[in-house]
Design a protein around this motif. Sequence first.
Motif, short mmCIF file in Angstrom:
data_model
loop_
_atom_site.label_atom_id
_atom_site.label_comp_id
_atom_site.label_asym_id
_atom_site.label_seq_id
_atom_site.Cartn_x
_atom_site.Cartn_y
_atom_site.Cartn_z
N LYS A 168 1.17 -1.00 -0.14
CA LYS A 168 -0.06 -0.53 0.16
C LYS A 168 1.11 1.05 0.09
CE LYS A 168 -4.14 -1.20 1.97
NZ LYS A 168 -5.17 -1.13 0.81
N ALA A 169 1.87 1.40 1.22
CA ALA A 169 2.74 2.64 0.86
C ALA A 169 3.69 2.50 -0.46
CB ALA A 169 4.15 1.87 2.27
N ALA A 170 3.82 2.02 -1.34
CA ALA A 170 4.76 1.76 -2.44
C ALA A 170 4.01 1.90 -3.64
CB ALA A 170 5.35 0.51 -2.68
N ALA A 171 2.11 1.54 -3.14
CA ALA A 171 1.23 2.03 -4.11
C ALA A 171 0.72 3.68 -4.30
CB ALA A 171 -0.48 0.89 -4.52
N LEU A 172 0.74 4.44 -2.76
CA LEU A 172 0.24 5.51 -2.85
C LEU A 172 1.57 6.77 -2.90
CD1 LEU A 172 -1.11 4.81 1.30
CD2 LEU A 172 -2.50 5.52 -0.86
N ALA A 173 2.58 5.95 -3.18
CA ALA A 173 3.90 6.66 -3.15
C ALA A 173 3.18 7.13 -4.77
CB ALA A 173 5.53 5.85 -3.03
N GLU A 174 3.30 5.09 -5.96
CA GLU A 174 3.06 6.22 -7.06
C GLU A 174 1.86 6.92 -7.18
OE1 GLU A 174 3.94 5.00 -10.83
OE2 GLU A 174 5.24 4.46 -8.81
N ALA A 175 1.11 6.40 -6.89
CA ALA A 175 -0.23 7.96 -7.14
C ALA A 175 0.36 8.96 -7.06
CB ALA A 175 -1.30 7.16 -6.14
N GLU A 176 1.45 9.73 -6.87
CA GLU A 176 2.32 10.99 -6.56
C GLU A 176 1.86 11.50 -7.67
OE1 GLU A 176 2.12 13.23 -3.45
OE2 GLU A 176 1.40 12.12 -1.89
N ASN A 177 2.00 10.23 -8.56
CA ASN A 177 3.09 10.42 -10.16
C ASN A 177 1.26 11.77 -11.48
OD1 ASN A 177 5.35 9.76 -10.06
ND2 ASN A 177 5.12 7.94 -10.07
N LEU A 178 0.03 11.04 -10.19
CA LEU A 178 -0.59 11.48 -11.00
C LEU A 178 -0.93 13.03 -10.87
CD1 LEU A 178 -3.15 8.37 -9.99
CD2 LEU A 178 -2.34 9.05 -11.86
N LEU A 179 -0.12 13.81 -9.91
CA LEU A 179 -0.27 15.03 -9.25
C LEU A 179 0.82 15.62 -10.64
CD1 LEU A 179 -0.49 15.18 -5.97
CD2 LEU A 179 -2.05 14.82 -7.29
N SER A 180 0.01 17.12 -10.59
CA SER A 180 1.18 17.50 -10.93
C SER A 180 2.63 18.51 -10.22
CB SER A 180 0.08 19.28 -11.52
OG SER A 180 0.33 20.39 -10.78
N PRO A 181 3.46 18.79 -10.89
CA PRO A 181 4.76 19.22 -9.95
C PRO A 181 3.97 20.01 -8.73
CG PRO A 181 5.22 18.46 -12.74
CD PRO A 181 4.01 18.74 -12.39
N GLY A 182 3.31 20.90 -9.02
CA GLY A 182 2.98 22.16 -8.46
C GLY A 182 1.97 21.35 -7.24
N GLN A 183 1.43 20.63 -7.62
CA GLN A 183 0.00 19.26 -6.43
C GLN A 183 1.31 18.84 -5.14
OE1 GLN A 183 -1.83 18.04 -9.33
NE2 GLN A 183 -3.52 19.41 -9.06
N ARG A 184 2.45 18.71 -6.26
CA ARG A 184 3.51 17.53 -5.32
C ARG A 184 3.99 18.06 -4.10
NH1 ARG A 184 3.49 14.43 -9.84
NH2 ARG A 184 5.73 15.71 -10.94
N GLU A 185 4.38 19.49 -4.72
CA GLU A 185 5.36 20.52 -3.97
C GLU A 185 4.11 21.14 -2.75
OE1 GLU A 185 8.20 22.85 -1.94
OE2 GLU A 185 7.91 21.18 -4.16
N MET A 186 2.75 21.01 -2.78
CA MET A 186 1.79 21.82 -2.41
C MET A 186 1.91 20.41 -0.56
SD MET A 186 -0.73 23.85 -3.96
CE MET A 186 -1.55 23.81 -2.32
N ARG A 187 1.79 19.29 -1.51
CA ARG A 187 2.18 18.55 -0.45
C ARG A 187 2.50 18.20 0.28
NH1 ARG A 187 -2.09 14.49 -0.10
NH2 ARG A 187 -0.25 13.42 1.22
N LYS A 188 4.27 18.44 -0.29
CA LYS A 188 5.09 18.42 0.91
C LYS A 188 5.38 19.52 1.57
CE LYS A 188 8.24 16.69 -2.58
NZ LYS A 188 9.51 16.95 -3.66
N GLN A 189 4.73 20.80 2.34
CA GLN A 189 4.81 21.33 2.23
C GLN A 189 3.33 21.34 3.92
OE1 GLN A 189 4.03 25.15 0.03
NE2 GLN A 189 6.04 24.72 -1.18
#
Length: 254
Positions: free
Chosen positions: A232-253
Amino acid sequence: MPIVCATKGTDVKTFKRSGGRQLVWALGLSLGLLLLFLFGGSLPVTSPIDVPAKTMPTVQAAAVSDPQRIKPDHGLSVSPVTPHYSLLGTDVNGHIRMNREGRIELHRDIRRLFDYYLSLRGRMSNDAIRDLLRDHLLTSPAQKASGEVLALFDKYVNLLDAEGTMADEWSQRDPNVPLQMANVLDERRQLRREYLGEGLADAFYAEQENYEAYQLERVKIGTDVSLSAEQKAAALAEAENLLSPGQREMRKQT
């Protein structure tokens, strides 16, 4: 949502202790996605774009007080409509971008501009809101494209009305069933393109739809009883690729 089943060799007691936490997490995620596809248009799924000050005028009561202030050459005239008091003193959000050929660039900022004025729905009529937008356009760098922008605005308002009509039906879908949520998101996506066309729908909703796809994938992963915690953890990490770079950056913050 179903509790994740333990894989071979997993301690059953550990599974029972963790099951409650997994259920609460999964239900919370489902509720979040339900709210997203019912009220997606109002959720901040992208970071705001910095707009130059000259493109974000402050709304003033006198801004449309003189219909003779300008003389447009494209058949539109300024109307003496006073902005609602809730907008006075605020910066206009969003703006119209024009390319070198003088054509409108389809961009999310157009929707921001429309939403800024449509925040008055329920307090002013659609026609009055449209007049406010028109007055703003006629004093902006996009003056010559005012008629075209207003046509896009009309399409957007019709889409919002259509989504409102479908809201009750969509709310009857079970948020704990990924397939039902996927159907709602697909219906919304098709509705947007029916009313706006592919290009404008992508400009307005591409990042929001990326985020919806990401949230749906998280629900699917959370309800997949065949996956171990590590999977599950690996699949959730892979799912992050569905987001745009800006959205991934927002999630990190966050």
